[in-house]
Design a protein around this motif. Structure first.
Motif, PDB file in Angstrom:
ATOM      1  N   ALA A 351       0.846  -1.196   0.000  1.00 26.77           N
ATOM      2  CA  ALA A 351       0.000   0.000   0.000  1.00 26.77           C
ATOM      3  C   ALA A 351       0.879   1.243   0.000  1.00 26.77           C
ATOM      4  N   SER A 352       0.335   2.287  -0.557  1.00 31.25           N
ATOM      5  CA  SER A 352       1.084   3.544  -0.634  1.00 31.25           C
ATOM      6  C   SER A 352       0.322   4.680   0.003  1.00 31.25           C
ATOM      7  N   SER A 353       1.074   5.536   0.636  1.00 26.26           N
ATOM      8  CA  SER A 353       0.506   6.815   1.071  1.00 26.26           C
ATOM      9  C   SER A 353       0.848   7.846  -0.003  1.00 26.26           C
ATOM     10  N   TYR A 354      -0.075   8.747  -0.254  1.00 28.33           N
ATOM     11  CA  TYR A 354       0.137   9.773  -1.278  1.00 28.33           C
ATOM     12  C   TYR A 354       0.247  11.145  -0.628  1.00 28.33           C
ATOM     13  N   ILE A 355       1.279  11.846  -1.016  1.00 29.39           N
ATOM     14  CA  ILE A 355       1.364  13.263  -0.639  1.00 29.39           C
ATOM     15  C   ILE A 355       1.194  14.053  -1.926  1.00 29.39           C
ATOM     16  N   MET A 356       0.063  14.725  -2.036  1.00 30.65           N
ATOM     17  CA  MET A 356      -0.213  15.514  -3.237  1.00 30.65           C
ATOM     18  C   MET A 356       0.539  16.832  -3.134  1.00 30.65           C
ATOM     19  N   LEU A 357       1.508  17.015  -4.012  1.00 34.32           N
ATOM     20  CA  LEU A 357       2.327  18.233  -3.937  1.00 34.32           C
ATOM     21  C   LEU A 357       1.649  19.391  -4.655  1.00 34.32           C
ATOM     22  N   ASN A 358       1.147  19.126  -5.841  1.00 34.66           N
ATOM     23  CA  ASN A 358       0.376  20.146  -6.560  1.00 34.66           C
ATOM     24  C   ASN A 358      -0.523  19.466  -7.572  1.00 34.66           C
ATOM     25  N   GLN A 359      -1.518  20.190  -8.014  1.00 41.21           N
ATOM     26  CA  GLN A 359      -2.457  19.617  -8.970  1.00 41.21           C
ATOM     27  C   GLN A 359      -3.038  20.726  -9.840  1.00 41.21           C
ATOM     28  N   ALA A 360      -3.365  20.361 -11.067  1.00 42.42           N
ATOM     29  CA  ALA A 360      -3.933  21.339 -11.999  1.00 42.42           C
ATOM     30  C   ALA A 360      -4.973  20.655 -12.881  1.00 42.42           C
ATOM     31  N   TYR A 361      -6.048  21.379 -13.146  1.00 42.61           N
ATOM     32  CA  TYR A 361      -7.136  20.823 -13.959  1.00 42.61           C
ATOM     33  C   TYR A 361      -7.548  21.835 -15.018  1.00 42.61           C
ATOM     34  N   LYS A 362      -7.819  21.316 -16.211  1.00 45.10           N
ATOM     35  CA  LYS A 362      -8.304  22.186 -17.291  1.00 45.10           C
ATOM     36  C   LYS A 362      -9.647  21.643 -17.766  1.00 45.10           C
ATOM     37  N   TYR A 363     -10.640  22.544 -17.830  1.00 43.92           N
ATOM     38  CA  TYR A 363     -11.983  22.095 -18.190  1.00 43.92           C
ATOM     39  C   TYR A 363     -12.189  22.216 -19.701  1.00 43.92           C
ATOM     40  N   ASN A 364     -12.845  21.213 -20.253  1.00 45.05           N
ATOM     41  CA  ASN A 364     -13.197  21.245 -21.674  1.00 45.05           C
ATOM     42  C   ASN A 364     -14.719  21.173 -21.807  1.00 45.05           C
ATOM     43  N   PHE A 365     -15.295  22.242 -22.354  1.00 46.71           N
ATOM     44  CA  PHE A 365     -16.746  22.274 -22.546  1.00 46.71           C
ATOM     45  C   PHE A 365     -17.059  21.957 -24.007  1.00 46.71           C
ATOM     46  N   ASP A 366     -18.153  21.261 -24.213  1.00 48.64           N
ATOM     47  CA  ASP A 366     -18.488  20.929 -25.600  1.00 48.64           C
ATOM     48  C   ASP A 366     -19.135  22.102 -26.325  1.00 48.64           C
ATOM     49  N   GLN A 367     -19.552  23.096 -25.564  1.00 42.74           N
ATOM     50  CA  GLN A 367     -20.108  24.304 -26.170  1.00 42.74           C
ATOM     51  C   GLN A 367     -19.489  25.518 -25.474  1.00 42.74           C
TER      52      GLN A 367
END
Lengths: 454, 184
Positions: A351-367
């Motif tokens: 098993a692993s523990s996760y340390i989230m250092l950074n995260q980024a999300y880009k949204y794609n809209f169909d319209q």
């Protein structure tokens, strides 16, 4: 404000809305059909990506399996080995009747065959010689009642100091040597036989070692015990088993949210410390830094309440591209399935523990979605303990003394969501590994002839 | 669930295009009637309709085929319409219209008007009013629920409903005055 239903205006609109007079417009269907086609095409691309991943995983598994298979002795060698083992078994059956001139044979062999060949062809000749000798012994079975047993011969004080060397040990010992002439392998020695066999006296061990040295043998260890390939066959090699090792790894990392979409691989670099509690079992822990890239349907992401309403005009994006840097702390248990010569095949889970250092999300809209946020990112660190299950299988090959190189396909299965969007992120990949053995298992310089008949 | 609808849904689950078209045709009128009430015009209604059907086809595997289909369909249409409302909210500047002081006699407007004309009147309402009116009057949501769905205060929902009704009265009055003038 009027009560519900008391208002005549409300009643009127309710009544009218219940009697729709709407005819089907083919044009509307064509617009929808175009969107369905586009979505199908995207799914098809995703399916192809999924197939590519499955193919890559299959290739990795086949590669590991193939390397393991290649590390096995050839058919000819296996056949010779089998023949010799059978011979060994026969030898053990007749050993009491035929006092094989062990010491003499050893000496003769040493003189006449000082360059004992490690090749299987010679082994075959030797095997036949041994078989003939055994046949002769069988013929003289009835005549040999007055002869001394090998046990007595082997228990001569100058050769055997151990007083409790029993008949069975002697059988095994002789069997080993006969088999040794036949240049067989002793790679099936296990811990129990080794522990039994180490009862062989130091003098006997010296003798075997002498023989082994002459025959260009390999002196290695197993379960903390030195194993001497007295046969010089070259077919058997027992590398030192590591006690403590360092493992460097690099992997192209394929991450996915729901196995619908795949993107270019991220990367994963790791440093692990591996400690063998036994020859086959080991524990490892360390750190793996991963850059993960993934795409998922907007519905697969679960941001905080009212996020879409407040930030994207209530529209859930068609897809969301995500990426994150994660520091992973795995704790693994590994089992060495096979350890043949320079090659090892192992499986592991943990098993692993996760340390989230950074995260980024880009949204794609169909319209077009004017005013909506186009993405989200954060450098806020968050930690989740043991929220990912790891399953691995690996193949390692000793490239230099103390160094092993390998490939280790892996699957990481989340048991809870990670990151801002509570995402269940699966990862697959194949690590390329380099192991440095810091410390070998404790040596016990005792000769291990072979395993006796069960 | 009707056998025909069930057959269509099973076909849709397999991604069968003809089944999708038949389901679309089967519920086109129903879906469009909801969409038209929330939309400003027919094009927007068509957009809501198709967005809703996209959601239906994508999420059909989540639907329990043994349960009634129409309520689920309706919920998706209403939610899609609300999504569009949020989307449009930033595009359209809601202009306050003067609330008519004089209440017209609603009795006379309850007859002699077609469905399309009623929808036409509804579409003349600002989106915020129209949406609250639809959710409250037609769908039967409470003001608390509407406030939650539209992310507005309960008071705003009540106020918008009131304004929607006042405005509809004016629109209806205007409609009948013009109609009367035309037929005179």
């Amino acid at each position: 404000m009027p009560e519900r239903g008391n208002d005549r205006l409300e009643s009127f609109f309710k009544k009218v809305s219940g009697r729709p007079d709407i005819s089907f417009e083919e044009e509307d269907w064509k617009k929808l059909e175009a969107r369905l086609d586009a979505k199908e095409a995207r799914s098809s691309v995703a399916k192809r990506s999924r197939n590519r991943i499955a193919g890559a995983s299959a290739i990795a598994v086949l590669l590991v399996g193939g390397l393991y298979w290649l590390s096995q002795p050839s058919l000819e060698q296996t056949s010779t080995g089998t023949e010799s083992k059978e011979t060994s078994a026969s030898a053990s059956n007749v050993v009491h009747d035929e006092p094989l001139p062990l010491a003499k044979d050893l000496g003769t062999e040493k003189e006449n065959n000082s360059t004992v060949n490690t090749r299987a062809s010679n082994a075959s000749v030797e095997s036949r010689t041994a078989a003939n000798r055994i046949n002769k012994a069988e013929k003289r079975r009835d005549e040999a009642s007055g002869q001394n047993s090998l046990v007595n011969a082997t228990q001569r004080p100058d050769e055997v100091n151990q007083p409790d060397l029993d008949q069975q040990s002697a059988e095994r010992f002789v069997e080993t040597l006969v088999a040794g002439f036949a240049a067989t392998q002793i790679n099936d020695i296990d811990g129990s036989s080794a522990s039994e066999d180490i009862k062989t006296s130091p003098a006997t061990a010296d003798k075997i070692k002498q023989k082994a040295d002459t025959a260009d043998s390999v002196v290695t260890e197993k379960n903390g015990v030195k194993v001497i390939d007295a046969y010089g066959s070259g077919l058997t090699e027992h590398p030192a088993s590591p006690r403590l090792s360092l493992l460097l790894s690099f992997a192209p990392d394929f991450s996915t949210v729901a196995f619908d979409y795949y993107t270019d691989p991220g990367q994963s670099f790791g440093l692990m410390v591996n400690y063998h509690v036994k020859r086959s079992w080991s524990f490892s822990a360390g750190m793996v830094k991963s850059f993960k890239k993934y795409i998922g349907d907007g519905d697969d992401y679960t941001p905080p309440n009212d996020y879409w309403r407040n930030n994207t005009n209530g529209i859930i994006p068609e897809t969301v591209n995500g990426s994150c840097n994660v520091l992973e702390i795995p704790i693994m248990v590994q089992y060495t399935v096979a350890d043949k010569g320079k090659n090892r095949f192992l499986v592991g889970a943990g098993a692993s523990s996760y340390i989230m250092l950074n995260q980024a999300y880009k949204y794609n809209f169909d319209q077009p979605n004017p005013g909506a946020k186009q993405g989200w990112s954060s450098h806020k660190t968050s930690t989740l303990f043991f929220n990912v299950i790891n399953v691995t299988a690996g193949f390692e090959h000793r490239i230099f003394p103390g160094f092993m190189m390998g490939i280790e396909p892996y699957l990481k299965i989340p048991i809870e969501g990670i990151g801002w969007s509570d995402l269940k992120l699966y990862s697959v990949g194949a690590s390329f590994t380099l192991r440095y053995i810091i410390l070998n298992q404790k040596n016990s310089a005792v000769a291990v002839p072979s395993r006796g008949p069960d | 669930l009707e056998d025909f609808t069930k057959t269509l849904l099973e076909g849709c689950l397999r991604g069968h295009r003809e089944s999708q078209k038949l389901l679309y045709k089967e519920f086109y009128g129903y879906g469009m009637s909801i969409s038209l009430r929330y939309a400003s015009n027919r094009d927007e209604a068509s957009e809501i309709l198709n967005d809703a059907f996209m959601k239906i086809f994508s999420n059909l595997k989540k639907f329990d085929i043994t349960r009634p289909f129409k309520p689920w369909l309706r919920k998706i249409f209403v939610n899609t319409a609300i999504d569009h409302y949020h989307k449009k909210q930033r595009e359209i500047q809601v202009e306050d219209m003067d609330v008519a002081k004089n209440e017209s006699d609603t009795e006379k407007i309850l007859s002699g008007i077609s469905y399309q004309e009623v929808i036409g009147l509804l579409q003349k309402l600002p989106p915020a009013y129209r949406t609250v009116f639809n959710l409250y009057v037609i769908e039967g949501y409470t003001h608390e629920e509407i406030a939650n769905l539209l992310n507005v205060a309960v008071g705003t929902s009540k106020s918008n409903l009131f304004k929607a009704k006042e405005q509809l009265k004016i629109l209806l009055s205007d409609f009948f005055e013009k109609d009367y003038a035309r037929t005179r």
